[in-house]
Design an enzyme around this catalytic site. Structure first.
Site, PDB file in Angstrom:
ATOM      1  N   LYS A  45       0.858  -1.194   0.000  1.00 62.94           N
ATOM      2  CA  LYS A  45       0.000   0.000   0.000  1.00 62.94           C
ATOM      3  C   LYS A  45       0.894   1.244   0.000  1.00 62.94           C
ATOM      4  O   LYS A  45       1.848   1.340   0.783  1.00 62.94           O
ATOM      5  CB  LYS A  45      -0.893  -0.027   1.250  1.00 62.94           C
ATOM      6  CG  LYS A  45      -1.709   1.224   1.484  1.00 62.94           C
ATOM      7  CD  LYS A  45      -2.879   1.339   0.527  1.00 62.94           C
ATOM      8  CE  LYS A  45      -3.580   2.695   0.691  1.00 62.94           C
ATOM      9  NZ  LYS A  45      -4.603   2.926  -0.318  1.00 62.94           N
ATOM     10  N   CYS A 134      -2.980   7.901  -8.577  1.00 63.87           N
ATOM     11  CA  CYS A 134      -4.154   8.091  -7.717  1.00 63.87           C
ATOM     12  C   CYS A 134      -4.938   9.332  -8.147  1.00 63.87           C
ATOM     13  O   CYS A 134      -4.401  10.429  -8.148  1.00 63.87           O
ATOM     14  CB  CYS A 134      -3.706   8.215  -6.265  1.00 63.87           C
ATOM     15  SG  CYS A 134      -5.099   8.350  -5.161  1.00 63.87           S
ATOM     16  N   LYS A 172       3.727   3.602 -12.100  1.00 66.41           N
ATOM     17  CA  LYS A 172       2.307   3.227 -12.195  1.00 66.41           C
ATOM     18  C   LYS A 172       1.522   4.366 -12.837  1.00 66.41           C
ATOM     19  O   LYS A 172       1.515   5.491 -12.340  1.00 66.41           O
ATOM     20  CB  LYS A 172       1.732   2.890 -10.818  1.00 66.41           C
ATOM     21  CG  LYS A 172       0.287   2.394 -10.903  1.00 66.41           C
ATOM     22  CD  LYS A 172      -0.146   1.685  -9.645  1.00 66.41           C
ATOM     23  CE  LYS A 172      -1.588   1.217  -9.715  1.00 66.41           C
ATOM     24  NZ  LYS A 172      -2.017   0.574  -8.481  1.00 66.41           N
TER      25      LYS A 172
END
Ligand SMILES: Cc1cc2nc3c(=O)[nH]c(=O)nc-3n(C[C@H](O)[C@H](O)[C@H](O)COP(=O)(O)OP(=O)(O)OC[C@H]3O[C@@H](n4cnc5c(N)ncnc54)[C@H](O)[C@@H]3O)c2cc1C
Ligand SMILES: Cc1cc2nc3c(=O)[nH]c(=O)nc-3n(C[C@H](O)[C@H](O)[C@H](O)COP(=O)(O)O)c2cc1C
Ligand code: SF4
Ligand code: SF4
Ligand code: SF4
Lengths: 451, 475
Positions: A45, A134, A172
């Protein structure tokens, strides 16, 4: 037994199945249970300066009685102190030396990136994943997808990380961008060793119609969140394939987005993924789903005579072509199997309202719609084809009018009832062939209707 | 309230009634159950389930509305076609109607439980509103040209007729000879399907559309107190609908039949549902009961006795099992309840002891089922004989109306689609016309007779009130 082990930019994993950076990889205790279940690796995480989270955090879309076809979250990165996370990383690596731990990272200043990377690598991680994806909360603070949407910034931060890192660096990517190739190439230019995608899709999951507040509701308000789960798989597959096809993308891809079964995983691998990551399916059903992922992928590789998962990697990429290279003379016509048709007539209405008005019922020939291409009546089969199940409710296809769109096949509830029969119109010819031959003018164009 | 009449339909509210010992076999779905089943419906086109429904309820549409959470809309879809959609949902033999023709059935998969979904939609919508007026707004207010119509008998046929008329702004009154309204829905349906208070609640909802229900008044030859004559009905009303149902239970006509211990099936069911209280369970509990007959009423009595704790229930049928008119699915359920079945047995006498109590039913037939050669008389010991071999037809009443005739089965002769009898102002429907079918057939008859009348009326008054055109005949 095919060999499921992979080498991802030097990271050697027992199998291609990793937990995506998300609640299932929040703590060491969880990750050790996941490894016991069979997962090959976990992307921790996202670490950084701890955050404060809100409740509720999640929203789901149910479809046709199936829960959580899509999941949306407004959760931020880890809310636990960095030291605690690092201690747990150390412990997991000590107890599971063969399993992969990748630290997902998100911070702002160059100095913070350096410290964070150093601390994680000292704790023993096998690699790093830079979270530029995100789409909520963090991006408003100049992190996450606000980096992923700015190729220059992405390249710069990647190159910082590469300068500090001893282990492989994965970037990412966010799907919230016009063309995924741009940030992908920026990652390569920044020196990244691999790409992970997709992170979640910016979204509002719904509206509470009683309170008239979007969901998920936090007191009197809500915010946009990130969408994931089975619903996003097609978006993720396209983005993975777009990168895999791109010559400039020379680094391995970790495919993410809606993976739940071994089939999903095999599709990502066939389109060029080396490893795959899973979040929502584990949040829904738990770590135990990995058993089917492993067995299913193994069985599939065996059935195809492939000795390793590497043999599958990228095998479907060449089948992904530009529209202009598709064969215009390849023709399909729908065919209904009267022995299994149940007579629901969903195909009839789908074709009449949503396709090309060429499925009919009844024993009589039927008038075609005025815009039909063929002359005369649509001819009913003679004698009428009576179904074993549906009797005289079995529909029939007016074949000359069928354009082969296969909508009927998609709506038919009976497996194998409608098949699309191949009828080649001629030798292969593509639109690009026609352009080259100067035969790309179709009558009825804009200029022709000019007075 | 509209159902206030000279003698208001009095309610069955006593929860201590024996029928309340028998619980719903198919209880109301929870929301989650209903949605799960509704989601399975394929939303077929030209759906076979609709065709199999005598009232042609738009089943896929109401089911999809359950799936979307639009329960009020779902109930309206049902009630537009069938004002008694609530009781039908609970009493229809769906296995031989809509569910039997659901595409899943022929496919060999679990069909959609249409009846239970229909109950869910109607019951939920009804519990959320005080009357049907909220679900089914009246289409037009009373006009100067409005008709006045009367119904005889307050069963499903009349209720559908009167409700359809009232909704279009006409005056509708129902005369019922009994003390409570609802017909066999209140007095005859097996309690594990529908209890009398639920049937009555539905009557109140239908009445809320503007129907006046007057109980304790019978159509008869005179206008003496408690009676009303055909002449008076014809003089007072623009049209009369006969929804009389059937008459009393047929008897066997065998020695020993009259006296305590032998009951007619429908009479016994009515008593059990409305008059017996829980303490009277001893009349059945531990007893051996022989039921004579092979129809659905026989099966109902047998199942009711078995569920009330009878020691043994034996159905006796004069022919073979394959000739039974009762439904196979009901017979299967009876076997599960523990009911035994003796085929090829013809009752010849009721055997009583010296004090007159029933001790056995003497039957004639092969002792071992299936060997017709070896026929002899033998006794089936029992405490109670229930005779369920049919109900008489109400022959006389027809003769009260000039022009109304009976057909060769003794039923009221009328046009099968319009319900029109030999008298221009008289319509008929339900059991008195078809000889005894289902509630849903009675509803279809009543509704269609009303639609016929409405269509004629709107043609006649087309120029007077142009807005009424077209809507009268419904779907
Ligand atoms: C035991 C039993 C169980 C049944 N179970 C089912 C079932 O599970 N499902 C199903 O669909 N169907 C069932 N039926 C059939 C169903 O009840 C009938 O088909 C339906 O009720 C017929 O409706 P109707 O309006 O024609 O007549 P009824 O319901 O019989 O109503 C007729 C009404 O007219 C009244 N009446 C008669 N004569 C006069 C008069 N002269 N003046 C004033 N009023 C009069 C009667 O008192 C009665 O209230 C069952 C029937 C019986 C007997
Ligand atoms: C609740 C939740 C929290 C997440 N947190 C993170 C995170 O901290 N870092 C990150 O890189 N991705 C995060 N993600 C995105 C997932 O890692 C993954 O990219 C995305 O969910 C798509 O995969 P899926 O369809 O298997 O869920 C999160 C997803 C969810 C549902
Ligand atoms: S959709 Fe399939 S099952 Fe339904 S009628 Fe068409 S062919 Fe038959
Ligand atoms: S393939 Fe398309 S056009 Fe052909 S029958 Fe099916 S729906 Fe109609
Ligand atoms: S036939 Fe069955 S599946 Fe089709 S619409 Fe009717 S209930 Fe639904």
């Amino acid at each position: 037994m095919a060999d499921l082990s992979i080498d991802f930019a030097g990271i050697k994993s027992l199998n291609p199945f990793w937990l995506a950076s998300a609640p299932p990889s929040n703590t060491g205790e969880q990750i050790m249970r996941a490894f016991d279940a069979g997962w090959g690796g976990a992307v921790w995480k996202t670490l950084g300066d701890p955050v404060v989270n809100v409740t509720s955090r999640f929203g789901g879309i149910d479809y046709g009685g199936k829960k959580m076809m899509g999941l949306n979250n407004i959760e931020l990165i880890t809310d636990r102190p960095l030291d605690v996370n690092l201690r747990e990383i150390r412990e997991v690596k000590k107890r599971y030396p063969k399993h992969i731990i990748i630290a997902s990272l998100m911070t702002e200043s160059k100095r913070d990136w350096q410290v964070l990377i150093q601390k994680c690598e000292d704790a023993g991680v096998d690699g790093l994943e830079l979270n530029f994806g995100c789409p909520h909360g963090m991006c408003e603070r100049g992190m996450g997808s606000s980096v992923g949407q700015e190729p220059k910034l992405l390249q710069e931060i990647t190159s910082w990380a590469k300068a500090f890192a001893r282990t492989p660096v994965l970037v990412k990517l966010t799907p919230n961008t016009g063309d995924i190739v741009e940030p992908g190439l920026a990652g390569v230019a920044g020196g990244a060793d691999g790409l992970s995608l997709i992170n979640t899709v910016k979204s509002i999951i719904g509206v509470d119609l009683e309170r008239l507040i979007p969901l998920p509701r936090v007191a009197n308000g809500s915010t946009n969140g990130g969408y994931c789960g089975p619903a996003v798989k097609p978006i993720a597959l396209h983005m993975v394939a777009a990168l895999a096809r791109e010559r400039g993308i020379t680094i391995p891809i970790s495919g993410i987005g809606g993976i739940e079964t071994w089939r999903d995983a095999a599709e990502f691998i066939a389109l060029g993924s080396t490893s795959v990551q899973v979040c929502t399916a584990v949040m829904h059903y738990g770590y135990r789903i990995v058993e089917d992922l492993l067995e299913g992928l193994n069985g599939y590789l065996d059935s195809k005579g492939m000795k390793s998962v590497g043999e599958l990697r990228g095998r479907a990429i060449s089948g992904y072509q530009e529209w202009g290279d598709l064969d215009l003379n390849y023709e399909l016509v729908a065919a209904i199997d009267p022995t299994v048709c149940i007579g629901c007539q969903l195909c009839v209405t789908a074709c009449h309202d949503g396709a090309h008005q060429c499925i009919f019922t009844g024993a009589d020939d039927r008038p075609r719609p005025p815009h039909a291409h063929s002359l005369g009546l649509a001819t009913a089969p003679k004698p009428p084809r009576l179904g074993l199940v549906a009797g005289d409710r079995v529909p029939w296809i007016d074949e000359p009018e069928c354009v082969g769109c296969n909508l009927c096949q998609l709506v038919c509830p009976v497996a194998g009832c409608i098949t699309m029969v191949e009828r080649r119109k001629g030798p292969k010819e593509t639109w690009n062939d026609r352009v080259r031959a100067g035969r790309d003018k179709i009558s009825g164009g804009i200029r022709e209707s000019e007075p | 309230m509209n159902c206030d009449g000279p003698s208001r339909a009095h309610a069955v509210r006593d929860a201590d009634r024996l029928e309340n010992e028998l619980l719903d076999k198919k209880p109301l779905y929870t929301e989650a159950e209903a949605r799960a089943e509704a989601d399975r419906c394929l939303y077929c086109v030209d759906a076979p389930c609709i065709k199999a429904c005598p009232t042609q309820i738009d089943i896929p549409t109401f089911i999809k509305k359950i799936a979307s959470g639009n329960l009020r809309g779902s109930a309206t879809t049902i009630l537009e076609q069938n004002l008694l959609g609530y009781s039908c949902a609970r009493v229809c033999p769906v296995e031989v109607l809509c569910v039997g023709d659901c595409v899943y059935t022929a496919w060999g998969r679990e069909p959609i439980p249409i009846g239970r979904l229909q109950r869910y939609a109607t019951e939920t919508a009804m519990s959320g509103s005080a009357s049907f007026s909220a679900l089914l707004p009246r289409r037009r207010g009373a006009a100067a040209s409005a008709m006045r119509v009367a119904c005889v008998g307050a069963g499903p046929a009349s209720l559908a007729f009167a409700g359809t008329m009232a909704r279009e702004g006409h005056e509708a009154v129902i005369f019922e000879k009994g003390a409570i309204a609802g017909g066999l829905n209140a007095t005859g349906i097996a309690p594990y399907k529908l209890h009398a208070e639920d049937a009555q609640r539905e009557v109140e909802f239908v009445a809320s559309l503007g129907v006046e229900v007057v109980t304790g008044i019978a159509l008869d030859a005179s206008d003496a107190p408690g009676r009303i004559s055909a002449k008076k009905l014809l003089d007072t009303y623009d049209a009369v609908f006969l929804g009389l149902g059937l008459g009393v239970d047929t008897t066997l006509g065998i020695p020993g039949e009259s006296g305590a211990g032998v009951v007619g099936a429908t009479a016994w069911i009515e008593r059990m549902k409305l008059s017996m209280n829980r303490e009277q369970r001893f009349e059945i509990e531990g007893k051996t009961i022989v039921v004579v007959g092979g129809g659905n009423t026989a099966i109902d009595v047998a199942r009711e006795c078995a569920q009330l704790g009878a020691a043994r229930v034996v159905m006796v049928y004069r022919r073979g099992a394959s000739s039974m008119s009762g439904y196979a699915h009901e017979m299967d359920a009876a076997r599960v309840d523990g009911v035994e079945f003796v085929a090829h047995a013809r009752p010849v006498a009721v055997v009583r002891n010296v004090s007159g109590a029933v001790t056995a039913l003497r039957v004639s037939g092969p002792r071992v089922s299936g060997t017709p050669s070896d026929v002899s008389d033998y006794d089936l010991p029992c405490d109670l004989v229930a005779v369920a071999i049919g109900q008489s037809k109400l022959r006389e009443v027809a003769t009260y109306f000039p022009g109304v005739e009976l057909d060769d089965r003794g039923c009221i002769a009328c046009d099968p689609t319009t319900g029109q009898t030999g008298h221009a102002k008289v319509f008929a429907g339900g059991d008195c016309v078809n000889g005894g079918k289902e509630v849903v057939n009675a509803v279809a008859n009543g509704r269609d007779a009303a639609r016929t009348l409405l269509e004629r009326w709107s043609l006649k008054f087309a120029r007077v009130s142009p807005s009424s055109g077209g809507q009268a005949a419904g779907a």
